[in-house]
Design a protein around this motif. Structure first.
Motif, PDB file in Angstrom:
ATOM      1  N   LYS A 306       0.815  -1.267  -0.027  1.00 14.38           N
ATOM      2  CA  LYS A 306       0.146  -0.099   0.020  1.00 14.38           C
ATOM      3  C   LYS A 306       1.037   1.332   0.018  1.00 14.38           C
ATOM      4  O   LYS A 306       0.429   2.349  -0.601  1.00 14.38           O
ATOM      5  CB  LYS A 306      -1.035   0.023   1.282  1.00 14.38           C
ATOM      6  CG  LYS A 306      -2.391   0.185   0.794  1.00 14.38           C
ATOM      7  CD  LYS A 306      -3.128   0.395   1.966  1.00 14.38           C
ATOM      8  CE  LYS A 306      -4.654   0.275   1.695  1.00 14.38           C
ATOM      9  NZ  LYS A 306      -5.585   0.386   3.002  1.00 14.38           N
ATOM     10  N   CYS A 307       2.093   1.201   0.596  1.00 13.45           N
ATOM     11  CA  CYS A 307       2.792   2.321   0.752  1.00 13.45           C
ATOM     12  C   CYS A 307       3.282   3.048  -0.723  1.00 13.45           C
ATOM     13  O   CYS A 307       3.288   3.894  -0.931  1.00 13.45           O
ATOM     14  CB  CYS A 307       4.179   2.079   1.575  1.00 13.45           C
ATOM     15  SG  CYS A 307       4.039   1.724   3.200  1.00 13.45           S
ATOM     16  N   ALA A 310       0.298   4.064  -3.019  1.00 12.81           N
ATOM     17  CA  ALA A 310      -0.139   5.224  -2.556  1.00 12.81           C
ATOM     18  C   ALA A 310       0.626   6.460  -2.984  1.00 12.81           C
ATOM     19  O   ALA A 310       0.724   7.605  -2.443  1.00 12.81           O
ATOM     20  CB  ALA A 310      -0.692   5.466  -1.078  1.00 12.81           C
ATOM     21  N   LYS A 337      12.785   6.147   8.292  1.00 16.52           N
ATOM     22  CA  LYS A 337      12.324   6.474   6.880  1.00 16.52           C
ATOM     23  C   LYS A 337      10.943   6.225   6.767  1.00 16.52           C
ATOM     24  O   LYS A 337      10.368   6.870   5.991  1.00 16.52           O
ATOM     25  CB  LYS A 337      13.279   5.250   6.077  1.00 16.52           C
ATOM     26  CG  LYS A 337      14.651   5.312   6.185  1.00 16.52           C
ATOM     27  CD  LYS A 337      15.506   5.830   5.289  1.00 16.52           C
ATOM     28  CE  LYS A 337      16.734   6.309   5.795  1.00 16.52           C
ATOM     29  NZ  LYS A 337      17.882   5.338   5.026  1.00 16.52           N
ATOM     30  N   CYS A 338      10.498   5.333   7.631  1.00 19.46           N
ATOM     31  CA  CYS A 338       8.993   5.198   7.527  1.00 19.46           C
ATOM     32  C   CYS A 338       8.343   6.314   8.151  1.00 19.46           C
ATOM     33  O   CYS A 338       7.400   6.917   7.682  1.00 19.46           O
ATOM     34  CB  CYS A 338       8.544   4.095   8.578  1.00 19.46           C
ATOM     35  SG  CYS A 338       9.654   2.500   8.542  1.00 19.46           S
ATOM     36  N   CYS A 341       7.001   9.403   6.163  1.00 14.89           N
ATOM     37  CA  CYS A 341       5.636   9.435   5.686  1.00 14.89           C
ATOM     38  C   CYS A 341       4.742   9.146   6.834  1.00 14.89           C
ATOM     39  O   CYS A 341       3.519   9.814   6.707  1.00 14.89           O
ATOM     40  CB  CYS A 341       5.476   8.554   4.558  1.00 14.89           C
ATOM     41  SG  CYS A 341       6.546   8.803   3.198  1.00 14.89           S
ATOM     42  N   HIS A 342       5.030   8.611   7.776  1.00 21.36           N
ATOM     43  CA  HIS A 342       3.908   8.200   8.920  1.00 21.36           C
ATOM     44  C   HIS A 342       4.500   8.923   9.995  1.00 21.36           C
ATOM     45  O   HIS A 342       5.000   8.221  10.967  1.00 21.36           O
ATOM     46  CB  HIS A 342       3.988   6.656   9.074  1.00 21.36           C
ATOM     47  CG  HIS A 342       3.595   5.867   7.904  1.00 21.36           C
ATOM     48  ND1 HIS A 342       2.298   5.760   7.529  1.00 21.36           N
ATOM     49  CD2 HIS A 342       4.490   5.105   7.020  1.00 21.36           C
ATOM     50  CE1 HIS A 342       2.241   4.898   6.583  1.00 21.36           C
ATOM     51  NE2 HIS A 342       3.531   4.627   6.073  1.00 21.36           N
ATOM     52  N   CYS A 364       9.979  -0.532  13.401  1.00 23.70           N
ATOM     53  CA  CYS A 364       8.663  -0.438  12.714  1.00 23.70           C
ATOM     54  C   CYS A 364       8.757  -1.690  11.862  1.00 23.70           C
ATOM     55  O   CYS A 364       7.827  -2.371  11.490  1.00 23.70           O
ATOM     56  CB  CYS A 364       8.367   0.762  11.603  1.00 23.70           C
ATOM     57  SG  CYS A 364       8.453   2.358  12.310  1.00 23.70           S
ATOM     58  N   HIS A 368       6.112  -4.769  10.510  1.00 28.01           N
ATOM     59  CA  HIS A 368       5.495  -4.590   9.315  1.00 28.01           C
ATOM     60  C   HIS A 368       6.360  -5.018   7.998  1.00 28.01           C
ATOM     61  O   HIS A 368       5.741  -5.050   6.819  1.00 28.01           O
ATOM     62  CB  HIS A 368       5.202  -2.941   9.262  1.00 28.01           C
ATOM     63  CG  HIS A 368       4.175  -2.531  10.095  1.00 28.01           C
ATOM     64  ND1 HIS A 368       2.939  -2.983   9.993  1.00 28.01           N
ATOM     65  CD2 HIS A 368       4.499  -1.652  11.364  1.00 28.01           C
ATOM     66  CE1 HIS A 368       2.333  -2.139  10.916  1.00 28.01           C
ATOM     67  NE2 HIS A 368       3.050  -1.467  11.595  1.00 28.01           N
ATOM     68  N   ILE A 396       5.042  -4.562   2.909  1.00 25.16           N
ATOM     69  CA  ILE A 396       4.680  -3.747   3.817  1.00 25.16           C
ATOM     70  C   ILE A 396       3.246  -3.671   4.161  1.00 25.16           C
ATOM     71  O   ILE A 396       2.683  -3.446   3.203  1.00 25.16           O
ATOM     72  CB  ILE A 396       5.460  -2.192   3.691  1.00 25.16           C
ATOM     73  CG1 ILE A 396       6.969  -2.196   3.133  1.00 25.16           C
ATOM     74  CG2 ILE A 396       5.308  -1.472   5.143  1.00 25.16           C
ATOM     75  CD1 ILE A 396       7.407  -0.918   2.756  1.00 25.16           C
ATOM     76  N   LYS A 398       0.197  -4.811   7.214  1.00 23.50           N
ATOM     77  CA  LYS A 398      -0.201  -4.941   8.365  1.00 23.50           C
ATOM     78  C   LYS A 398      -0.600  -6.716   8.720  1.00 23.50           C
ATOM     79  O   LYS A 398      -1.133  -7.392   8.067  1.00 23.50           O
ATOM     80  CB  LYS A 398      -1.947  -4.596   8.721  1.00 23.50           C
ATOM     81  CG  LYS A 398      -2.028  -3.035   8.777  1.00 23.50           C
ATOM     82  CD  LYS A 398      -3.210  -2.484   9.301  1.00 23.50           C
ATOM     83  CE  LYS A 398      -4.397  -2.307   8.040  1.00 23.50           C
ATOM     84  NZ  LYS A 398      -5.528  -1.490   8.561  1.00 23.50           N
TER      85      LYS A 398
END
Ligand code: HEC
Ligand code: HEC
Ligand code: HEC
Ligand code: HEC
Ligand code: HEC
Ligand code: HEC
Ligand code: HEC
Length: 409
Positions: A306-307, A310, A337-338, A341-342, A364, A368, A396, A398
């Protein structure tokens, strides 16, 4: 002799010397572009990058790509040998032993105590993060030795694709291994042997490891130009990777990080900006994201995440990886790095943040991008136990509490 005459002679001599020096400099500069690289005149070779790119050059010496193939290092062999059991036992009467003779290592098969075939360690494939496999030359062809070293299992193990009950030395290594693990090898022909196709090589035209020009393309013209124009601060005759699209950047990595598929053109010829589909036959069938192949499909897995879906115009491998440095095992660096964006606190942050607590920002990754056993690279260790290499999934997402293995803490 009048003083001024004396001075004039000196001036003439100095001028002549200066002219000579300039001429000499000119000749040296004009000679330099004669690089001697097995890939041809367009290539300069990595050692010619050091003078101007010292920092990149130095950090890159520790990178796994750089050591993905090479001569067998005595240092690593001594480390493996120091572990003690330097053999692999197929059954009580059959084993392969590692032996050192005259500063060279060999694998020798022993059948009921009698030495049978024995071949030297001529080359190592793999930098030694997870495993190293070894090859020996037989004239112009190259074969895999029967046992490999597993750093995961800390032991010698049966090399992949060899039978469990025989000590064989006959798995020939095709050009494909070098296309991903080396910068170049010259294939001189293909021979037929008992129904198998065996690649023959010119072993003097081999460049170990993945060098600067394997990723950046031929750079002799760049080196020659920058040397001739030392005041020039912008680069000429070299692709600016940052000006390529993110997908072009990813495809350059995907030449080697999209698993095995049939090449249409030699991957040695891939240049930044080229398209993957001109080099490999398109993957047959749909790609099931849960399938990992031989050496990991980081490219396809990331694109299925999804990363990425999107952020299709911005995300690339360089979003998380610095291609020259070694950042392995540093989960905090990757987690930053995650969080680019998050951002913590934003609605795009982890829904588990409140439950998992402040330490969440340190890692993370394990939740993930779980590390999963590779289905195909698994080695057979002592007593025929299975040692699976683990590969970091680039899908990546859930994952359940079980896969992420974090919740027991
Ligand atoms: C005589 C000096 C010199 C040598 C030798 C040299 N370069 Fe460069 N290179 C430069 C300069 C100057 C730049 C522009 C400034 C910068 O990006 O560092 C540059 C930039 C680059 C860039 C970035 C291009 C961009 O626009 O993003 C790459 C990639 C590169 N060089 C690769 C190489 C490789 C590979 C070698 C060795 C085969 C090499 N260079 C040898 C001087 C040199
Ligand atoms: C020519 C083939 C090739 C290309 C091109 C290539 N890689 Fe690799 N990469 C490999 C191989 C082979 C390994 C395994 C190295 C080893 O340990 O022997 C590897 C390993 C890695 C690793 C693990 C390193 C470590 O220290 O754990 C990362 C991360 C990686 N590559 C990222 C990239 C990225 C990002 C790009 C594009 C900028 C790229 N690679 C381009 C072949 C390639
Ligand atoms: C399509 C590209 C590709 C081909 C072809 C390929 N490899 Fe690899 N290999 C890789 C990549 C990428 C990695 C790193 C995978 C990882 O870290 O999970 C790797 C990892 C390895 C490792 C473990 C390295 C380490 O230090 O942990 C060994 C050993 C290895 N390969 C041997 C081989 C041999 C032998 C062949 C030929 C029979 C081969 N590979 C063909 C891309 C390839
Ligand atoms: C695995 C592929 C790979 C290898 C090998 C590689 N590079 Fe790069 N290089 C890249 C990528 C990708 C970028 C763009 C990075 C970015 O977007 O931040 C880059 C950027 C650069 C740049 C410009 C930006 C900077 O970091 O200065 C220079 C100069 C450069 N590389 C030189 C070299 C030299 C010299 C070597 C060999 C010692 C080398 N590279 C080996 C992939 C590679
Ligand atoms: C370039 C920006 C970017 C980076 C870097 C990034 N992500 Fe994402 N990620 C996104 C976007 C955008 C979404 C989709 C959000 C949405 O749909 O609301 C997303 C979605 C997710 C999801 C939800 C997936 C799902 O299936 O529902 C998870 C989990 C996630 N990211 C974790 C991570 C982790 C962990 C990292 C670092 C390894 C990371 N992301 C790096 C942009 C990014
Ligand atoms: C202890 C394991 C764990 C850690 C550490 C963790 N996460 Fe999560 N995260 C989860 C789980 C489990 C979910 C799914 C919760 C659910 O289904 O509601 C999740 C959900 C998400 C989502 C999806 C949000 C949505 O709207 O669906 C994102 C994005 C995310 N995490 C990002 C991150 C980032 C970034 C980090 C590091 C700063 C991180 N996570 C650290 C376990 C973890
Ligand atoms: C969102 C961040 C992110 C992106 C984007 C990303 N990676 Fe990774 N990659 C990671 C993390 C985190 C690891 C785990 C590092 C570790 O375990 O030390 C990793 C590990 C790897 C490894 C080593 C695999 C292993 O199991 O040892 C390879 C090879 C690799 N990445 C290649 C790539 C390639 C090629 C791309 C682009 C197609 C890419 N990565 C894009 C975060 C990313």
């Amino acid at each position: 002799m009048p003083v001024c005459m004396f001075r004039k002679k000196w001036i003439q001599l100095l001028t002549a010397l200066c002219l000579l020096a300039v001429l000499f400099q000119y000749c040296v500069q004009k000679q330099l572009p004669e690089f001697n690289d097995p890939r041809g005149k367009a290539y300069a070779g990595s050692s010619n990058c050091m003078s101007c790119h010292a920092e990149v050059f130095t950090t890159y010496q520790a990178n796994a790509h750089m050591h993905s193939s090479g001569p067998v290092s005595h240092e690593s062999m001594r480390r493996y040998m120091a572990k003690g059991d330097n053999r692999f036992v197929y059954r009580s009467s059959l084993e392969v032993r590692i032996e050192e003779k005259e500063n060279r290592y060999y694998q020798t098969a022993y059948d009921s105590g009698k030495a049978k075939a024995s071949f030297p360690f001529d080359m190592a494939i793999g930098s030694g993060r997870k495993a190293q496999t070894f090859l020996y030359w037989y004239d112009a062809t190259i074969y895999q030795l029967p046992i490999s070293y597993s750093l995961v299992g800390q032991c010698w193990a049966n090399s992949p694709n060899y039978p469990k009950d025989k000590a064989r030395f006959d798995r020939s290594i095709p050009v494909g291994c070098f296309e991903c693990h080396a910068s170049y090898i010259e294939r001189t022909g293909v021979m037929e042997q008992r129904g198998y196709r065996i690649d023959a090589f010119d072993k003097t035209r081999l460049i170990y490891g993945i060098d600067c020009e394997r990723c950046h393309g031929p750079a002799a013209a760049h080196v020659a130009y920058q040397q001739d124009h030392p005041a020039e601060k912008t680069a000429k005759y070299i692709a600016a990777i940052k000006s390529l699209t993110n997908v072009q950047q990813m495809e350059a990595c995907a030449t080697c990080h999209s698993g095995l598929h049939e090449p249409l053109r030699s991957p040695f010829l891939f240049r930044p900006g080229n398209t993957l589909k001109d080099f490999y036959r398109a993957d047959t069938g749909k790609f099931p994201a849960s399938e990992l192949d031989v050496h990991g499909n980081q490219y396809q897995l990331l694109m299925a995440s999804k990363c990425f879906r999107a952020s299709v115009t911005t995300m690339s491998c360089s979003t998380c990886h610095n291609p020259h440095r070694t950042e392995r095992s540093n989960m905090e660096v990757y987690s930053v790095k995650c969080m680019n964006c998050h951002q913590p606190g934003s609605k795009h942050f982890c829904t588990l943040a409140a439950k998992a607590g402040a330490t969440i920002v340190k890692n993370c990754i394990d939740c993930h991008m779980p590390s999963v056993p590779s289905r195909i690279i698994s080695l057979e260790g002592a007593q025929h136990s299975n040692i699976a290499n683990r590969v970091r999934s680039h899908l990546i997402g859930k994952y359940g509490m079980k896969e992420s293995g974090q919740f027991s803490k």
